[in-house]
Scaffold this motif. Sequence first.
Motif, PDB file in Angstrom:
ATOM      1  N   CYS A   1       0.816  -1.226   0.000  1.00 21.19           N
ATOM      2  CA  CYS A   1       0.000   0.000   0.000  1.00 21.19           C
ATOM      3  C   CYS A   1       0.846   1.272   0.000  1.00 21.19           C
TER       4      CYS A   1
ATOM      5  N   ALA B   1       2.564   2.630   2.238  1.00 21.98           N
ATOM      6  CA  ALA B   1       2.687   3.349   3.508  1.00 21.98           C
ATOM      7  C   ALA B   1       4.162   3.488   3.883  1.00 21.98           C
TER       8      ALA B   1
ATOM      9  N   CYS C   1       2.926  -4.204   7.861  1.00 19.96           N
ATOM     10  CA  CYS C   1       2.391  -2.848   7.669  1.00 19.96           C
ATOM     11  C   CYS C   1       1.151  -2.675   8.523  1.00 19.96           C
TER      12      CYS C   1
HETATM   13 ZN   LIG Z   1       0.536  -1.559   3.721  1.00 14.24          ZN
END
Ligand SMILES: [Zn+2]
Length: 305
Positions: A228, A230, A252
Amino acid sequence: MTTLLEPGQIPQASGDAPRVLAPDAQDVFAHRARRFAQLADGHPLGDYLRFMGRLAQAQQKALDAMPAVPVPDDAARSQSRQHGMPLVPAQSWKRDPAWRTALRTILAEVGPAASETAAATLKAIGTLEDAALDGLAERVLRTELYGEQADKLTFVAAALQVYWTKLAAQLGSAALQPLDVPGVCPCCGALPAVSVIGASPEVPGLRYLHCSLCNSEWHMTRAQCTACDAGESAVAYQHIEGDKGLVQAETCDVCKSYLKLVRRDKDASADPVADDLATLALDILVDESGFSRSGPNLLLVPGGG
Ligand SMILES: [Zn+2]
Ligand SMILES: [Zn+2]
């Protein structure tokens, strides 16, 4: 479980590091076979890992025997680049029959090392028509590694890896360019099996994602979620106590996924696929803390044996 990496210490990509590395067709599976054999010694899953080593050896033999296969021409390549598409997408590229030849080589090579159960699977694959084999291939390429005949999928995946590795090696690093979507392979569009630090001696501190299908590797900033995007405040590292942290799970907190990180900078004999299968205990540990794995190991069919 401990956190090993301090985000402040993490080196970033230098401007001239290669963005994408095509696999080394001469040695990619042979290296993996050696690593499986090494990891099997004294391991609770020793028999399984030894057999996977034979499978990797068979993959190298099938790759060595594979003649050049058709790859996209210049026009097709530039069209893919314009649309931000991988050059030989796993799910739509027209497979050359060479992949089935690779499968037959693999069946013949691993046969003598197979357990009774695996031998029955190999025999059953050997009786399938081309169309049925292609049906199994479609399932692997959609990462549907479950359901009826799941026991056959490991071997089908092994042959598909050989074929896509051939494609990637023929295209070469220079033809492979990063996509806008950093989490998928620029060559074939598949998800990474793991990420690797020190993918090659020229890039000791950099992190690359290792393709679950074609063995290409592409650069991605360290301490960033590969699923994602992040940043480092969301990611943490876990490993099994006492294993020197050669394989860590990068978790994550934003998307609750994880991907393993293989530290080839700490041990050059480490292999993305072999070290992944030898550390399934880490998957169980991380899974129990609520994270799901974001990329597959195509040779691992849950319950498929
Ligand atoms: Zn993630
Ligand atoms: Zn790939």
